[in-house]
Motif scaffolding. Structure first.
Motif, PDB file in Angstrom:
ATOM      1  N   TYR A   1      40.739  42.863  34.674  1.00  0.00           N
ATOM      2  CA  TYR A   1      40.187  42.742  33.207  1.00  0.00           C
ATOM      3  C   TYR A   1      39.649  41.394  32.714  1.00  0.00           C
ATOM      4  CZ  TYR A   1      44.329  39.919  32.085  1.00  0.00           C
ATOM      5  OH  TYR A   1      45.156  38.823  31.945  1.00  0.00           O
ATOM      6  N   VAL A  33      44.441  40.585  37.207  1.00  0.00           N
ATOM      7  CA  VAL A  33      44.377  41.838  37.916  1.00  0.00           C
ATOM      8  C   VAL A  33      45.801  42.382  37.457  1.00  0.00           C
ATOM      9  CG1 VAL A  33      44.372  43.408  39.923  1.00  0.00           C
ATOM     10  CG2 VAL A  33      42.856  41.509  39.513  1.00  0.00           C
ATOM     11  N   ASP A  34      45.563  43.914  36.836  1.00  0.00           N
ATOM     12  CA  ASP A  34      46.839  44.518  36.467  1.00  0.00           C
ATOM     13  C   ASP A  34      46.886  45.864  37.475  1.00  0.00           C
ATOM     14  OD1 ASP A  34      47.383  42.746  34.539  1.00  0.00           O
ATOM     15  OD2 ASP A  34      46.914  44.203  32.695  1.00  0.00           O
ATOM     16  N   LEU A  35      48.166  45.951  37.903  1.00  0.00           N
ATOM     17  CA  LEU A  35      48.520  47.116  38.958  1.00  0.00           C
ATOM     18  C   LEU A  35      49.482  48.059  38.107  1.00  0.00           C
ATOM     19  CD1 LEU A  35      48.572  45.029  42.215  1.00  0.00           C
ATOM     20  CD2 LEU A  35      46.682  46.448  41.163  1.00  0.00           C
ATOM     21  N   ARG A  44      51.115  42.521  36.364  1.00  0.00           N
ATOM     22  CA  ARG A  44      50.010  41.701  36.187  1.00  0.00           C
ATOM     23  C   ARG A  44      50.221  40.713  37.138  1.00  0.00           C
ATOM     24  NH1 ARG A  44      48.374  40.072  30.593  1.00  0.00           N
ATOM     25  NH2 ARG A  44      47.702  42.071  30.960  1.00  0.00           N
ATOM     26  N   GLU A  47      46.960  36.203  36.675  1.00  0.00           N
ATOM     27  CA  GLU A  47      46.184  35.902  35.215  1.00  0.00           C
ATOM     28  C   GLU A  47      45.657  34.338  35.311  1.00  0.00           C
ATOM     29  OE1 GLU A  47      46.191  37.277  30.823  1.00  0.00           O
ATOM     30  OE2 GLU A  47      47.562  35.497  31.272  1.00  0.00           O
TER      31      GLU A  47
END
Length: 76
Positions: A1, A33-35, A44, A47
């Motif tokens: 994101y 990146v969020d998983l 997260r 970030e």
């Protein structure tokens, strides 16, 4: 994101015997990146965020690198 950030920041700069306190507009950005591992819960993975607060001495730059858990709450 990825996201853009705009706001207001309060600062107190100690520069030798000349101290400066004030409020200024600030701006920055963040990305990461969020998983997803549960329907409303993400990890997260990382970030990176950058924020800039201008002042009379050229400004302050803030960098951060973080990780954590994100709880997504849906709007009704």
């Amino acid at each position: 994101y990825a996201e853009g950030l705009v706001g207001v920041a309060h600062y107190n700069v100690e520069h030798g015997i000349d101290n400066q306190t004030g409020t200024s507009g600030s701006y920055g950005w963040a990305g990461g990146v969020d998983l997803t591992f549960l329907p409303r819960l993400d990890w997260r993975a990382f970030e990176y965020a950058y924020m800039r607060v201008p002042d009379l001495y050229g400004g302050t730059n803030f960098h951060s690198l973080s990780t954590g858990i994100v709880l997504r709450i849906p709007f009704l």
